[in-house]
Design an enzyme around this catalytic site. Sequence first.
Site, mmCIF file in Angstrom:
data_model
loop_
_atom_site.group_PDB
_atom_site.id
_atom_site.type_symbol
_atom_site.label_atom_id
_atom_site.label_comp_id
_atom_site.label_asym_id
_atom_site.label_seq_id
_atom_site.Cartn_x
_atom_site.Cartn_y
_atom_site.Cartn_z
ATOM 1 N N GLN A 163 0.883 -1.175 0.000
ATOM 2 C CA GLN A 163 0.000 0.000 0.000
ATOM 3 C C GLN A 163 0.916 1.219 0.000
ATOM 4 O OE1 GLN A 163 -3.206 1.056 -0.174
ATOM 5 N NE2 GLN A 163 -2.414 3.109 0.183
ATOM 6 N N GLN A 165 0.221 4.704 -0.961
ATOM 7 C CA GLN A 165 -0.247 6.025 -0.561
ATOM 8 C C GLN A 165 -0.250 6.137 0.953
ATOM 9 O OE1 GLN A 165 -4.234 6.999 -1.833
ATOM 10 N NE2 GLN A 165 -3.848 9.171 -1.942
ATOM 11 N N GLY A 297 -10.849 0.768 2.169
ATOM 12 C CA GLY A 297 -11.961 0.240 1.392
ATOM 13 C C GLY A 297 -11.457 -0.117 0.012
ATOM 14 N N GLY A 298 -10.796 0.832 -0.588
ATOM 15 C CA GLY A 298 -10.234 0.605 -1.903
ATOM 16 C C GLY A 298 -9.015 1.474 -2.111
ATOM 17 N N GLU A 300 -6.814 3.039 -5.531
ATOM 18 C CA GLU A 300 -6.958 3.214 -6.975
ATOM 19 C C GLU A 300 -5.701 2.870 -7.764
ATOM 20 O OE1 GLU A 300 -6.923 5.514 -4.566
ATOM 21 O OE2 GLU A 300 -5.998 7.394 -5.205
ATOM 22 N N HIS A 324 -15.940 4.851 -7.106
ATOM 23 C CA HIS A 324 -14.966 5.792 -6.543
ATOM 24 C C HIS A 324 -13.554 5.488 -7.048
ATOM 25 C CE1 HIS A 324 -13.269 8.430 -3.330
ATOM 26 N NE2 HIS A 324 -12.252 7.585 -3.451
ATOM 27 N N GLU A 325 -13.135 4.248 -6.893
ATOM 28 C CA GLU A 325 -11.753 3.910 -7.301
ATOM 29 C C GLU A 325 -11.591 4.057 -8.809
ATOM 30 O OE1 GLU A 325 -9.978 4.031 -4.853
ATOM 31 O OE2 GLU A 325 -11.401 3.493 -3.278
ATOM 32 N N HIS A 328 -10.984 7.608 -9.854
ATOM 33 C CA HIS A 328 -9.590 8.049 -9.693
ATOM 34 C C HIS A 328 -8.777 7.853 -10.975
ATOM 35 C CE1 HIS A 328 -9.068 9.338 -5.558
ATOM 36 N NE2 HIS A 328 -9.542 8.211 -5.040
ATOM 37 N N GLU A 347 -9.226 13.514 -3.867
ATOM 38 C CA GLU A 347 -10.380 12.844 -3.256
ATOM 39 C C GLU A 347 -11.697 13.598 -3.410
ATOM 40 O OE1 GLU A 347 -10.282 9.813 -2.539
ATOM 41 O OE2 GLU A 347 -8.121 9.468 -2.365
ATOM 42 N N ASP A 405 -0.719 11.495 6.572
ATOM 43 C CA ASP A 405 -1.864 10.723 7.019
ATOM 44 C C ASP A 405 -2.822 11.569 7.871
ATOM 45 O OD1 ASP A 405 -2.380 8.018 6.342
ATOM 46 O OD2 ASP A 405 -2.534 7.597 8.493
ATOM 47 N N TYR A 413 -12.459 14.651 1.269
ATOM 48 C CA TYR A 413 -13.438 13.924 0.463
ATOM 49 C C TYR A 413 -14.734 14.703 0.310
ATOM 50 C CZ TYR A 413 -10.629 9.635 0.987
ATOM 51 O OH TYR A 413 -9.632 8.712 0.947
ATOM 52 N N ARG A 584 -9.956 -2.951 8.201
ATOM 53 C CA ARG A 584 -10.222 -1.707 7.469
ATOM 54 C C ARG A 584 -10.287 -0.544 8.447
ATOM 55 N NH1 ARG A 584 -15.532 -0.995 3.595
ATOM 56 N NH2 ARG A 584 -15.127 1.160 2.944
ATOM 57 N N LYS A 586 -11.232 2.508 8.382
ATOM 58 C CA LYS A 586 -12.470 3.280 8.494
ATOM 59 C C LYS A 586 -13.439 2.654 9.496
ATOM 60 C CE LYS A 586 -16.637 3.806 5.924
ATOM 61 N NZ LYS A 586 -17.397 3.666 4.692
HETATM 62 N N1 BES Z 1 -6.963 6.725 -2.229
HETATM 63 C C1 BES Z 1 -7.898 6.354 -1.238
HETATM 64 C C2 BES Z 1 -7.317 5.509 -0.138
HETATM 65 C C3 BES Z 1 -6.196 6.174 0.619
HETATM 66 C C4 BES Z 1 -6.304 7.476 1.062
HETATM 67 C C5 BES Z 1 -5.057 5.463 0.913
HETATM 68 C C6 BES Z 1 -5.266 8.052 1.764
HETATM 69 C C7 BES Z 1 -4.016 6.056 1.604
HETATM 70 C C8 BES Z 1 -4.117 7.357 2.031
HETATM 71 C C9 BES Z 1 -9.088 5.609 -1.841
HETATM 72 O O1 BES Z 1 -9.456 6.066 -3.099
HETATM 73 C C10 BES Z 1 -10.266 5.852 -0.952
HETATM 74 O O2 BES Z 1 -10.642 6.982 -0.823
HETATM 75 N N2 BES Z 1 -10.814 4.803 -0.345
HETATM 76 C C11 BES Z 1 -11.954 4.905 0.536
HETATM 77 C C12 BES Z 1 -13.218 4.471 -0.135
HETATM 78 C C13 BES Z 1 -13.979 5.528 -0.812
HETATM 79 C C14 BES Z 1 -15.300 4.943 -1.342
HETATM 80 C C15 BES Z 1 -14.246 6.757 -0.001
HETATM 81 C C16 BES Z 1 -11.722 3.955 1.692
HETATM 82 O O3 BES Z 1 -10.704 3.282 1.693
HETATM 83 O O4 BES Z 1 -12.562 3.880 2.575
HETATM 84 ZN ZN ZN Z 2 -10.309 7.952 -3.100
#
Ligand code: BES
Ligand code: ZN
Length: 633
Positions: A163, A165, A297-298, A300, A324-325, A328, A347, A405, A413, A584, A586
Amino acid sequence: MARVAHSFRGLLPSLALALAAGCSGPAAPPETAAVTYTPDPHSYAKPAEARVTAVSLDLTPDFSARTIAGTARLAVTRSAGASSLVLDIRDLAIARVTDAQGAALKFEIGESRPFLGQPLTIALSPATDAVVIEYRTSPTAAAVQWLAPAQTSGKKLPFLFTQGQAVLTRTWVPTQDSPGIRQTYDATIHAPAGMRAVMSAEDVSKEGEKDNNGRGVYRYRMTQPIPPYLIALAVGDLAFKPIGKTTGVYAEPSVVDRAASEFVEVDQMIAAAEKLYGPYRWGRYDLLVLPPSFPFGGMENPRLTFATPTILAGDRSLVSLVAHELAHSWSGNLVTNANWNDFWINEGFTVYLEGRIMEELRGRRYADMLRQLGRQDLDQAIVEAGGSKAADTHLRLALDARDPDDGMTNIAYEKGAAFLQTIEAVVGRERLDAFLRAYFERFAFQPMTSEHLLRYMNETLFKPGEVEKVDVQAWVYGPGLPSNAPPVKAEAFAAVDAEVARWARGERAAALATSAWSTQEWLHFLRGLPQPISAARLGDLDRTFKLSASGNSEILFAWLEIAIRERYEPAFPALERFLLSQGRRKFLRPLYEELAKTDWGRAMAARIYRQARPTYHSVSVGTIDGILKWQEK
Ligand code: BES
Ligand code: ZN
C-alpha cells in the site's frame, strides 16, 4: 535544467519535465501552461537537479524472512551541472549502487526522520543516466503486509500486498517518492510456486515462465508516467475471473466468483465515466479483492483497483466504492495532487465523480442518498477536526511538518465534493462537465495544485461574478462548510425519518415500515436514532432486524457504534468478531475510539487489540496505537 528544458522553451520546469517524461497532452495555450514547480514537504528529492523518470524492478519476496530483495534500476534526467541524485528511502538495506554499466557509485544515507525516512544521495558522474540499486526491504516495511496462511481465506499459503499512498512506497522501492514526480515502471517478480504476482500495470508475463530456482516469473509494465504511490504489488494464491472484455477480478479462489458477481456493473460504470469525463486511458480495468486485513476500502492502483472484501455484501449495495476507485482513473491518476497538501484535489473530485457515475447507473434518488450520507460524514469530520474554525477543515492544508496521514480525513473527500456541487449549482451541470472533460484532457499525467486549479477555473470556467458567487477563496483556503453549499436532501430519506420519529414515540421495531429499505436507508436510520436507547429497545431492534448478525459490513459497523455507545452487551461477541476478522481502518478507528471513552471499553479494547494487532496492516496499527496509547510489550 537546460538539457531537458530547451525543447519545451517557455514552460516552467515541472511541466517541461512532465513532457520530457513522455506524457502526451496537447500543446497548452500559454496562459494555462504554468503548472508551477511545487516543492514537496514529504520528499527529500531535488527534481530540479536530477529526476527519476523510469523505475525498473527485479524483486523476489521471501515469505519466511518477510523481506523483498533485488534491484531497482532508475533512469535519470538531470540538469547540466547536477552532481547527485536524491531519493527517498525508509527502512531499506542498501547493498550496492552502480551505474548502468556496473561501475560502483558513491552514495550516502542521511538521517532518518519520522514517516519521511531517509535521503539516499547518489553521486553522479557527468555521463550517468541510470543508477542500479541493490537492496532489501525490512520485515517491518510499512507499505508491505505479510499475511500468515491463517489470515487468508484459503488458509494454506501466505500472502503479501503493498500500500503506497501516501508516503509508504519508499519502504519497498528506493525512488523519488513524491506525487509530483511521475515515473513509468516495469517489474519482474519472482513468486513462490503456487502463487501469482499482480501489479498496477500491464501484465506482460510469459505463460508458465520459471526462474532457475523454480519460482514463477511475472512481468509487468506501466508505460504511462504515474506518481510512485501508485506502484503496487500483491502475491498470493490468486484466481482471475473476467467480467467484461477488458475488466475482471482477481481474488483467492474461494472468493473470486462472489467478487465477480458483486462487480458485474463495472463495464457500465466505465461507460458512464467515459461519457461524462472522456476516454479511460489505462487499457484494462481489473479489481483485486484482498484478504480482510487490507486497511482501506479501496485503493486506486492503476489498471488494478485494490479492494477490501468487506464490500462483498452479496447484493451489490456497496459498489459505489468501485465507482470511486474507477473515478480516480481521471481524478488522481491522470491529474494528480502535486503534494499531500492538495489531497482534496484527488479525493474531493473523486467523490463528486463517484456520485455522478452512480447517478448514471442507479438514478438520482439513489445518488442523493449517497450524497446525504456524505454530508453527514462531513459534519462529523468538521467536529473531529476541531470545529468549523479549525485549520484542519481547510481544503488546502499546510501539513508541512506532519504525517500526511493526518490530513487524510473526510474533509478532503466531502468538503471537496461539496465544493464541486456548489460550482455545479452556480454554473450548471453542462458547463461543469465540459470544464472537467477539458481539465482531465489538458492536465493528463500532470501534477495539480489548488492555486493552479483556481487559476485554470478563472480562465476557462467562470463568467464575471461567478467566482464571487461560488466564493472560491472561502472554500479552498477557509475553514468549515461555507454557507452557500447547496443543501442535499435525499427524497428517500423522508420516509426513513418518519420511521425514526415513530420509533422515537415508542413504536416497536416490528411495526416499522422497513421491508423495502436499501443499505443506504438502513444507514440513515441507524445514524438517526435518538439516544440514549434502553437495553430493552436495543434488544428489540437487534432481534427484529438481526443487526448483530448482519452480513453487510456498513450496517454492522453503524450498529456496533451504537452498541458500544449504549454498552449493549449482547452485541459484544459480534463486535469482537468484527474487530478480529477485518482490518479496514475506516471501521476500526471509530470503534476503538468509542471503546476508549470508558474504563470498561478500554479494557475490552486492549484485550481484543492485543490479539488483533499482529493481523492489522501498519497504517491501521499506527492509528489504533495512537487511540489506545499502545506501547508494544
Ligand atoms: N486513495 C484512497 C485511499 C487512501 C487514502 C489510501 C489516503 C491512503 C491514504 C481511496 O481512493 C479511498 O478513498 N478509499 C476509501 C473508499 C472511498 C469509497 C471513499 C476507503 O478506503 O474507505
Ligand atoms: Zn479515493
